[in-house]
Design an enzyme around this catalytic site. Sequence first.
Site, short mmCIF file in Angstrom:
data_model
loop_
_atom_site.label_atom_id
_atom_site.label_comp_id
_atom_site.label_asym_id
_atom_site.label_seq_id
_atom_site.Cartn_x
_atom_site.Cartn_y
_atom_site.Cartn_z
N LYS A 52 0.84 -1.20 0.00
CA LYS A 52 0.00 0.00 0.00
C LYS A 52 0.88 1.26 0.00
O LYS A 52 0.58 2.24 -0.68
CB LYS A 52 -0.95 -0.02 1.22
CG LYS A 52 -2.10 -1.00 1.03
CD LYS A 52 -2.86 -1.32 2.30
CE LYS A 52 -3.85 -2.46 2.02
NZ LYS A 52 -4.51 -2.99 3.19
N GLN A 96 -5.03 -1.90 9.33
CA GLN A 96 -4.88 -3.21 8.70
C GLN A 96 -5.47 -4.30 9.60
O GLN A 96 -5.18 -4.36 10.80
CB GLN A 96 -3.38 -3.48 8.43
CG GLN A 96 -3.11 -4.74 7.63
CD GLN A 96 -3.64 -4.67 6.20
OE1 GLN A 96 -3.71 -3.61 5.59
NE2 GLN A 96 -4.01 -5.81 5.66
N ASP A 119 -11.44 2.15 3.48
CA ASP A 119 -11.78 0.72 3.32
C ASP A 119 -13.28 0.52 3.09
O ASP A 119 -13.71 -0.55 2.67
CB ASP A 119 -11.42 -0.06 4.60
CG ASP A 119 -10.04 -0.66 4.58
OD1 ASP A 119 -9.61 -1.13 3.51
OD2 ASP A 119 -9.39 -0.70 5.65
N1 GUN Z 1 -6.88 -7.22 5.69
C1 GUN Z 1 -7.07 -7.95 4.56
N2 GUN Z 1 -7.65 -7.18 3.60
C2 GUN Z 1 -7.80 -5.96 4.14
C3 GUN Z 1 -8.33 -4.74 3.63
O1 GUN Z 1 -8.79 -4.64 2.49
N3 GUN Z 1 -8.31 -3.68 4.49
C4 GUN Z 1 -7.83 -3.78 5.76
N4 GUN Z 1 -7.88 -2.69 6.54
N5 GUN Z 1 -7.33 -4.90 6.25
C5 GUN Z 1 -7.32 -5.98 5.44
#
Ligand code: GUN
Length: 284
Positions: A52, A96, A119
């Site tokens: 990211k 996350q 998200d």
């Molecule tokens: N863990 C696995 N996929 C994601 C996601 O798309 N966003 C977040 N915040 N955590 C994750």
Amino acid sequence: MYKIIDGKAVSAKVKEEVRLEVEKLIESGIKPGLAVVIVGDDSASRVYVNNKKKDCAEVGIISEEYALPAETTQEELLNLVETLNNRNDINGILVQLPLPKHLDEKAVIEAISPIKDVDAFHASNVGKIMIGDYVFLPCTPAGVMEMLKSENIEICGKNCVVIGRSNIVGKPMAMLLLHQNGTVTICHSRTKDLKAVCLSADILVAAVGIPKFVKADMVKEGAVVVDVGMDRDENGKLCGDVDFAEVADKTSFITPVPGGVGPMTRAMLMKNTLMAAKIQNNII
Ligand code: GUN
């Protein structure tokens, strides 16, 4: 003969569009910023967070990482979210998941300001998705929709089957397909005769988290198959929820793992962060 939908190519296009818009925003004095919070030392989460940050650098978005120790308390995490909510230079906040067991994920998600919830996990954004009046689309389902669009795959009136009912993928995926007038079925572990339901699918989206779960006898001839899985096979090699080697020949379009939905999820996060910056600066 099937066609592979190349997530890397489609995501590169999305990111380039974002990059150009970010460039314009920066020229007008607005620098979009994303805060990424990671708690503990989950190795998969570490890879996701690094990716990211890489994407942010590529499109010109400023990223700030907050790597907190596994022992972080709920109060400490909520305090950090509150600080980030109040900062004008941070437009998006991503915590996350999964969080260490002693932390309350739901409370943390609800603490994120909905306009910074890139998200789209906050109940307010989930509700907006339900009624079709959304600001942010959840990144993975939105990425899938973008991939289908890139190949002009018609959804209207098609039988769409989603395997998996998670809040992150299955449920919002079903909703986005429904908004495009698909006839949508969600399957899960208690579904009776899963194979028969999958065989009815014109568009089959696998989001179960079980390596190579979808076999050729579950797929209709000519179906479009989208693989959201990020699994490991018996040799520890990255694979999806679809047994690509045996399924591909039956499909018209199929997404690979890696190089399919994964890069799209990341690109859509960039798009949401750009959107957040625009909204918070009254550009939209
Ligand atoms: N863990 C696995 N996929 C994601 C996601 O798309 N966003 C977040 N915040 N955590 C994750």
